[in-house]
Design a protein around this motif. Structure first.
Motif, PDB file in Angstrom:
ATOM      1  N   ALA A 209      46.121  30.456  37.576  1.00  0.00           N
ATOM      2  CA  ALA A 209      47.345  31.148  37.155  1.00  0.00           C
ATOM      3  C   ALA A 209      47.327  31.519  35.684  1.00  0.00           C
ATOM      4  N   ILE A 210      46.560  30.745  34.884  1.00  0.00           N
ATOM      5  CA  ILE A 210      46.594  30.973  33.433  1.00  0.00           C
ATOM      6  C   ILE A 210      45.209  31.010  32.794  1.00  0.00           C
ATOM      7  N   GLY A 211      44.153  30.806  33.555  1.00  0.00           N
ATOM      8  CA  GLY A 211      42.836  30.745  32.925  1.00  0.00           C
ATOM      9  C   GLY A 211      41.708  31.004  33.896  1.00  0.00           C
ATOM     10  N   GLY A 212      40.547  30.465  33.562  1.00  0.00           N
ATOM     11  CA  GLY A 212      39.358  30.724  34.368  1.00  0.00           C
ATOM     12  C   GLY A 212      38.811  32.108  34.100  1.00  0.00           C
ATOM     13  N   ASN A 213      38.067  32.639  35.057  1.00  0.00           N
ATOM     14  CA  ASN A 213      37.574  34.010  34.953  1.00  0.00           C
ATOM     15  C   ASN A 213      38.717  34.958  35.338  1.00  0.00           C
ATOM     16  N   LEU A 214      39.273  35.646  34.362  1.00  0.00           N
ATOM     17  CA  LEU A 214      40.462  36.456  34.611  1.00  0.00           C
ATOM     18  C   LEU A 214      40.177  37.588  35.592  1.00  0.00           C
ATOM     19  N   TYR A 215      41.250  38.058  36.206  1.00  0.00           N
ATOM     20  CA  TYR A 215      41.147  39.063  37.258  1.00  0.00           C
ATOM     21  C   TYR A 215      41.356  40.484  36.733  1.00  0.00           C
ATOM     22  N   PRO A 216      40.678  41.470  37.311  1.00  0.00           N
ATOM     23  CA  PRO A 216      41.139  42.853  37.104  1.00  0.00           C
ATOM     24  C   PRO A 216      42.490  42.991  37.816  1.00  0.00           C
ATOM     25  N   PRO A 217      43.523  43.501  37.137  1.00  0.00           N
ATOM     26  CA  PRO A 217      44.859  43.533  37.742  1.00  0.00           C
ATOM     27  C   PRO A 217      45.055  44.652  38.749  1.00  0.00           C
ATOM     28  N   GLY A 218      44.086  45.559  38.863  1.00  0.00           N
ATOM     29  CA  GLY A 218      44.232  46.649  39.816  1.00  0.00           C
ATOM     30  C   GLY A 218      45.489  47.466  39.547  1.00  0.00           C
ATOM     31  N   SER A 219      46.102  47.940  40.606  1.00  0.00           N
ATOM     32  CA  SER A 219      47.210  48.885  40.460  1.00  0.00           C
ATOM     33  C   SER A 219      48.496  48.274  39.910  1.00  0.00           C
ATOM     34  N   THR A 220      48.560  46.946  39.787  1.00  0.00           N
ATOM     35  CA  THR A 220      49.736  46.374  39.114  1.00  0.00           C
ATOM     36  C   THR A 220      49.806  46.863  37.670  1.00  0.00           C
ATOM     37  N   PHE A 221      48.638  47.239  37.108  1.00  0.00           N
ATOM     38  CA  PHE A 221      48.608  47.724  35.721  1.00  0.00           C
ATOM     39  C   PHE A 221      49.267  49.092  35.592  1.00  0.00           C
ATOM     40  N   LYS A 222      49.487  49.772  36.701  1.00  0.00           N
ATOM     41  CA  LYS A 222      50.148  51.076  36.643  1.00  0.00           C
ATOM     42  C   LYS A 222      51.576  50.962  36.108  1.00  0.00           C
ATOM     43  N   ILE A 223      52.167  49.771  36.181  1.00  0.00           N
ATOM     44  CA  ILE A 223      53.474  49.544  35.551  1.00  0.00           C
ATOM     45  C   ILE A 223      53.372  49.794  34.050  1.00  0.00           C
TER      46      ILE A 223
END
Length: 490
Positions: A209-223
């Protein structure tokens, strides 16, 4: 006094001065560092020789210390429903140190915090055994349980926030682990548990939820990109954008396409609202290039990207790349290329939109109490800043509500509740199942909750859409958070 005696006296004086200086350095200057070093067995025995404070949720202890007899250490740490709370509590181990809240609030739990000074003096004068203070968390049991049940053992994470205060209502990371295995005083069992957990390729010790290998946020970034467009003053929700089935990226022969393989509207045009509603890749890739890297990066920063947060768990900063060429900017504008995010950051996007554009600092600690359970600290709700204007936030809510009412996120709809959201399907390797995202908010009366869900490798390449997998999880969590049990007295 003859010369040899004088020389001897000088040497003796220098030796005494050196001894005094080294003693002062060790006992005063270096005292704190030596006391807290992981290799100091005296400090470890001292900490395990006192009653370490509780970690509580809704008045119930989820981490306690119990006195044990016939043990080298006087107290054993125990965790109630350990796997449910492990991503937040972390563990406290005699050999491997502490993680999570156990580490972040160690000075309180161990009783060495400055906030507990007067209590320590009182205990000393009374001849009582030193005890640690307690830390009450903002988590809500009903919301945490709902998030854990809905994730259902899959790899990924769920975060729920009170959008108005920043309080963390739920934080789940999967797979999880049982911290009791690492709290044991049995050396063999402890070594075996540590080895098994660290050898597990699913990394259960990592709080996704807060660390590790971070994720590409995909289309949520369209916000973020939609917000940058609205904030520029050159776009409204009705502004038409180019939304062809495929977009040839500048200076290349590479094309970027929409998930459905079709244009997003008649004559290859789509409004900004409908582009978000149906998650049109080509429209947002073009929009990001038109806005420019600086505008998108600045807007991402206002939403919290790059922020070095302590909640008090340390949060790995989410990142938006720099020095992008146009094709890279196009991919970044749909949350791909080198954009990386934590689920907490994605929840913060929806929280700021729900909170009229004001971004609150996430917080896990409701209050700190001394050994007699008197409140000695109660963290306040702090603003990170204004992500967007109130008008832009209102427009974004209209657009995100369209996603839920008649777009890609209909599985998150809750009858009688204002719900807005955004789906995301993030590619992270050729032929690998995508990450399925959903971020959302729900508003009912004076209650505003924001949620982010990510499920790793959630299905086949063709089916792992955030609307199918993650939106139902978000709905369950939002319903739990809006209930009286979920909201509670905080």
């Amino acid at each position: 006094m003859n010369r040899p005696v004088r020389r001897l006296a000088v040497v003796v004086a220098l030796l005494f001065a050196s001894l005094f200086a080294s003693t002062t350095w060790i006992q005063f200057v270096r005292a704190e560092a030596l006391n807290t070093t992981s290799g100091n067995s005296r400090q470890l025995y001292a900490e395990l020789g006192r009653d370490r404070g509780q970690i509580t949720v809704d008045g119930r202890a989820i981490a306690t210390s119990v006195e044990v007899e016939g043990d080298d250490y006087q107290y054993l740490r125990q965790y109630a429903d350990g796997p449910l709370w492990a991503p937040v509590t972390g563990f406290y181990s005699i050999r491997y140190g502490a993680t999570g809240i156990e580490r972040a609030e160690n000075d309180v739990l161990a009783g060495t915090s400055d906030d507990l000074f007067y209590r320590r003096v009182t205990d000393m004068l009374k001849g009582e055994q030193p005890r640690g203070g307690s830390v009450a968390l903002t988590l809500r049991p009903a919301v945490q349980q709902a998030a854990s049940d809905a994730l259902d053992g899959r790899k990924g994470a769920v975060v729920a926030l009170d959008a108005e205060t920043g309080d963390v209502l739920a934080m789940v990371s999967g797979p999880t682990y049982d911290p009791n295995r690492l709290a044991t005083h049995n050396g063999t069992d402890l070594t075996d548990a540590w080895r098994q957990l660290n050898d597990d390729e699913d990394d259960p010790l990592v709080n996704r939820a807060i660390g590790g290998n971070l994720y590409p946020p995909g289309s949520t970034f369209k916000i973020v990109v939609a917000a940058a467009a609205l904030e520029s003053g050159s776009y409204t929700a009705d502004t038409l954008l180019a939304g062809p089935a495929r977009l040839t990226l500048p200076q290349t022969t590479t094309t970027l396409g929409n998930d459905e393989g079709t244009a997003c509207g008649p004559n290859d045009q789509v409004s900004l609202l409908d582009a978000l509603r149906e998650s049109c890749n080509t429209a947002f890739a073009s929009l990001g290039m038109d806005l420019g890297q600086d505008a998108v990066a600045e807007q991402a920063q206002k939403f919290g990207f790059g922020e070095d947060l302590s909640i008090p768990l340390r949060v790995t900063p989410s990142t938006f790349p720099s020095d992008l060429n146009q094709p890279q900017l196009a991919q970044s504008s749909i949350g791909q290329f080198d954009v990386r995010s934590t689920p907490l950051q994605v929840a913060m996007l929806s929280a700021a939109v729900a909170n009229d554009g004001v971004l609150m600092k996430p917080n896990l600690v409701a209050e700190v109490r001394d050994q007699s359970f008197n409140v000695v600290d109660q963290p306040s709700s702090d603003e990170i800043g204004r992500a967007v204007s109130a008008d832009t936030a209102a427009t974004l809510r209209t657009m995100m509500e369209a996603v839920v009412s008649r777009g890609t996120g209909t599985r998150a709809a809750i009858p009688g509740v204002e719900v807005g959201g955004k789906t995301g399907t993030a590619q992270h390797g050729v032929g690998l199942p995508p990450y399925a995202w959903f971020t959302s908010y729900a508003i009912q009366g004076d209650r505003k909750v924001a949620v982010a869900v990510v499920i790793e490798d959630g299905g086949s390449v063709d089916s792992a859409y955030g609307g199918r997998l993650s939106a139902p999880v978000a709905k369950t969590v939002m319903q739990a958070a809006l209930s009286d049990d979920g909201w509670g007295q905080r």
